[in-house]
Write a protein that holds these residues in place. Structure first.
Motif, short mmCIF file in Angstrom:
data_model
loop_
_atom_site.label_atom_id
_atom_site.label_comp_id
_atom_site.label_asym_id
_atom_site.label_seq_id
_atom_site.Cartn_x
_atom_site.Cartn_y
_atom_site.Cartn_z
N LEU A 1 0.83 -1.20 0.00
CA LEU A 1 0.00 0.00 0.00
C LEU A 1 0.87 1.26 0.00
O LEU A 1 0.60 2.22 -0.73
CB LEU A 1 -0.92 -0.01 1.22
CG LEU A 1 -1.89 1.16 1.39
CD1 LEU A 1 -2.79 1.29 0.17
CD2 LEU A 1 -2.72 0.97 2.65
N ILE A 2 1.93 1.26 0.78
CA ILE A 2 2.85 2.41 0.79
C ILE A 2 3.51 2.57 -0.58
O ILE A 2 3.59 3.66 -1.14
CB ILE A 2 3.93 2.24 1.88
CG1 ILE A 2 3.31 2.38 3.28
CG2 ILE A 2 5.04 3.29 1.70
CD1 ILE A 2 4.29 2.11 4.39
N SER A 3 3.98 1.46 -1.13
CA SER A 3 4.77 1.54 -2.37
C SER A 3 3.93 1.94 -3.57
O SER A 3 4.46 2.48 -4.54
CB SER A 3 5.47 0.20 -2.63
OG SER A 3 4.53 -0.79 -2.98
N THR A 4 2.62 1.68 -3.54
CA THR A 4 1.78 2.02 -4.69
C THR A 4 0.87 3.23 -4.44
O THR A 4 0.37 3.82 -5.39
CB THR A 4 0.88 0.83 -5.08
OG1 THR A 4 0.03 0.48 -3.97
CG2 THR A 4 1.71 -0.38 -5.47
N GLY A 5 0.66 3.60 -3.17
CA GLY A 5 -0.28 4.67 -2.88
C GLY A 5 0.33 5.95 -2.35
O GLY A 5 -0.32 7.00 -2.36
N VAL A 6 1.58 5.90 -1.89
CA VAL A 6 2.22 7.07 -1.26
C VAL A 6 3.30 7.62 -2.17
O VAL A 6 4.20 6.88 -2.59
CB VAL A 6 2.81 6.71 0.12
CG1 VAL A 6 3.51 7.91 0.73
CG2 VAL A 6 1.71 6.20 1.05
N GLU A 7 3.26 8.90 -2.45
CA GLU A 7 4.26 9.52 -3.32
C GLU A 7 5.59 9.71 -2.59
O GLU A 7 6.65 9.49 -3.16
CB GLU A 7 3.73 10.85 -3.84
CG GLU A 7 2.54 10.69 -4.78
CD GLU A 7 2.03 12.01 -5.33
OE1 GLU A 7 2.66 13.05 -5.02
OE2 GLU A 7 1.03 12.01 -6.06
N GLU A 8 5.55 10.12 -1.33
CA GLU A 8 6.78 10.29 -0.55
C GLU A 8 7.11 8.97 0.13
O GLU A 8 6.99 8.80 1.35
CB GLU A 8 6.61 11.42 0.47
CG GLU A 8 6.43 12.78 -0.16
CD GLU A 8 6.42 13.90 0.86
OE1 GLU A 8 7.08 13.75 1.91
OE2 GLU A 8 5.75 14.91 0.63
N ARG A 9 7.57 8.01 -0.68
CA ARG A 9 7.74 6.64 -0.23
C ARG A 9 8.77 6.51 0.89
O ARG A 9 8.55 5.80 1.89
CB ARG A 9 8.15 5.77 -1.42
CG ARG A 9 8.31 4.31 -1.11
CD ARG A 9 8.83 3.57 -2.33
NE ARG A 9 7.87 3.54 -3.41
CZ ARG A 9 8.16 3.17 -4.66
NH1 ARG A 9 9.40 2.84 -4.97
NH2 ARG A 9 7.23 3.16 -5.58
N GLY A 10 9.93 7.17 0.75
CA GLY A 10 10.98 7.03 1.76
C GLY A 10 10.52 7.49 3.13
O GLY A 10 10.72 6.81 4.13
N ASN A 11 9.90 8.68 3.19
CA ASN A 11 9.40 9.18 4.47
C ASN A 11 8.30 8.28 5.02
O ASN A 11 8.20 8.06 6.23
CB ASN A 11 8.88 10.61 4.32
CG ASN A 11 10.00 11.63 4.19
OD1 ASN A 11 11.09 11.41 4.71
ND2 ASN A 11 9.75 12.72 3.50
N ALA A 12 7.46 7.74 4.13
CA ALA A 12 6.39 6.85 4.58
C ALA A 12 6.96 5.59 5.22
O ALA A 12 6.48 5.13 6.26
CB ALA A 12 5.48 6.49 3.41
N PHE A 13 8.00 5.02 4.59
CA PHE A 13 8.65 3.85 5.18
C PHE A 13 9.21 4.19 6.56
O PHE A 13 9.16 3.38 7.50
CB PHE A 13 9.77 3.33 4.28
CG PHE A 13 9.30 2.47 3.15
CD1 PHE A 13 8.41 1.44 3.35
CD2 PHE A 13 9.77 2.68 1.86
CE1 PHE A 13 7.98 0.64 2.31
CE2 PHE A 13 9.35 1.89 0.80
CZ PHE A 13 8.45 0.86 1.03
N ALA A 14 9.78 5.39 6.70
CA ALA A 14 10.35 5.79 7.99
C ALA A 14 9.26 5.91 9.05
O ALA A 14 9.39 5.37 10.16
CB ALA A 14 11.09 7.12 7.84
N TYR A 15 8.17 6.62 8.74
CA TYR A 15 7.09 6.78 9.72
C TYR A 15 6.42 5.44 10.03
O TYR A 15 6.04 5.16 11.17
CB TYR A 15 6.05 7.76 9.19
CG TYR A 15 6.57 9.18 9.07
CD1 TYR A 15 7.30 9.77 10.10
CD2 TYR A 15 6.35 9.92 7.90
CE1 TYR A 15 7.78 11.06 9.98
CE2 TYR A 15 6.84 11.21 7.78
CZ TYR A 15 7.55 11.78 8.82
OH TYR A 15 8.03 13.06 8.70
#
Length: 409
Positions: free
Chosen positions: A119-133
């Motif tokens: 879901l993060i990899s396909t739905g979030v544009e700021e992927r790196g920050n999303a993985f961190a949070y």
């Protein structure tokens, strides 16, 4: 982050915290199960390892489902299933029912990582920050879960405590059903070098063909890395509370008329430091080649395994320092390998890719629990930490080899 990003990150952060709340509450209950049931460390290692194995083995079908039916339903089902499993655990009259409850928990929890990370990899544009949070939220659950158990055990039996733990997962499950977002808002035609931007696995033949494509390329090295990471992770964390409980520095103390077990709080503190590690790992994915960073982290983990027991013998202060470094380093690697998977896999089968990833981390990695229990029952703790150091060194070598490869543009 835009509104869609925030909605997705909020959901996966909540669910990730819940998953790891349960996952890392299990080891802190192991000393109590050793007292309550007539079994040894080897048997407990197999019982816990069975639950953790399903946590990983179920990730593969969970990844396939996330590509076909979407992540929301899987995440909600995961949360409700974990709640039901801990209710069963609270009523377990024997070690066999404990094993059944942990297996049920493993099955329910297994679908989270492939669906959440996909879901993060396909739905979030700021992927790196999303993985961190996402990682930080997981570590908050990882640390606060055992801490909550430690505090609650001051006032109630472990059965009551496990029943109470079911409540927050039910609440989180309701939230998962209500939140709204676009699951594929960040997919582009060139993501992962694949044109299958919106189609998942739809048949057995397609599953086999896509799996073959994954494992004839550099993803096989990534799979080995995550497998070694999982073995180290389970091997060191499963019996760490039991090991700490036997150290003189963590002998029981009286406080306000109640007996406190300092090892439980030391264990929770070690995991809490992992929050910083997750954040640092997420930031490293934006600044360095993740393969090189993984090699460095594995090298550090090997060194920490070798110095842990000497530090414990040197006194409380050295033990706390090494423990904090271990907690930090152990969790730095997670966002690094999560981002590496995204580099080496196509977006259309990202759920399948993360399914294989967590098959390696938690499925194969669950053998670390059984391995640690067997070594502690039939050998020594020194041998255990030597084996862990060897696993980490092997990971450093594999990551160094992968560094010479270039991900598909």
């Amino acid at each position: 982050m835009n509104r869609n990003d925030r909605s997705i990150v909020g959901l996966v952060a909540l669910a990730h915290a819940m998953v790891h709340t349960y996952e890392l509450s299990i080891p802190i209950l192991i000393p109590l199960w050793l007292e309550a049931f007539p079994v040894g460390s080897g048997t407990i290692g197999l019982v816990v390892g069975a639950g953790y194995a399903l946590f990983g083995l179920g990730a593969l079908p969970g990844g396939i489902l996330s590509d076909t039916v979407g992540s929301r339903r899987l995440i909600a089902g995961c949360l409700f299933g974990m709640a039901a499993s801990f209710l069963l655990l609270s009523a377990a009259p024997s070690i066999a029912i404990v094993a059944l409850a942990l297996v049920c928990w493993g099955i329910a929890a297994s679908v989270y990582h492939p669906s959440g990370l996909s879901l993060i990899s396909t739905g979030v544009e700021e992927r790196g920050n999303a993985f961190a949070y996402h990682g930080i939220a997981g570590n908050v659950g990882t640390a606060l879960g055992p801490l909550a158990v430690a505090v609650l055990l001051l006032f109630a039996d472990w059965r009551v405590v496990t029943a109470l733990l079911a409540v927050p997962a039910v609440i989180a499950g309701v939230v998962a059903l209500r939140v709204r977002f676009d699951e594929r808002a960040a997919v582009t035609a060139t993501d992962g070098g694949d044109s299958k931007a919106s189609v998942g696995i739809s048949s057995v033949g397609e599953f086999l063909s896509e799996s073959k494509l994954l494992f004839v390329g550099p993803f096989v090295a990534v799979f080995v890395l995550v497998m070694l990471s999982g073995l180290y992770y389970r091997g060191i964390l499963t019996f760490l509370p039991d090991l700490l409980s036997e150290m003189p520095a963590f002998a029981p103390v009286e406080f306000a008329g109640r007996e406190m077990e300092p090892y439980r709080y030391a264990y929770s503190g070690l995991l809490m430091v992992g929050v910083l590690g997750q954040y640092a790992g997420g930031k490293l994915t934006e600044r360095f080649r993740t393969e090189r960073a993984i090699a460095a982290v594995f090298t550090a983990l090997a060194a920490l395994a070798l110095v842990f027991l000497p530090a414990a013998n040197a006194g409380l202060a050295p033990l706390l320092v090494v423990g904090a470094l271990l907690g930090f380093t152990l969790f730095v690697i997670q966002p690094l390998y999560q981002a590496t998977v995204a580099l080496y896999t196509p977006s259309g089968t990202r759920g399948l890719s993360y399914g294989y990833t967590y098959l390696g981390v938690f499925g194969v990695g669950s053998a670390g629990s059984a391995l640690a229990g067997s070594i502690l029952e039939y050998s020594t703790v020194t041998v255990l930490f030597g084996v862990l150091a060897a696993l980490a060194f092997a990971g450093a070598v594999v990551a160094a080899v992968l560094t010479s490869r270039q991900p598909t543009p």
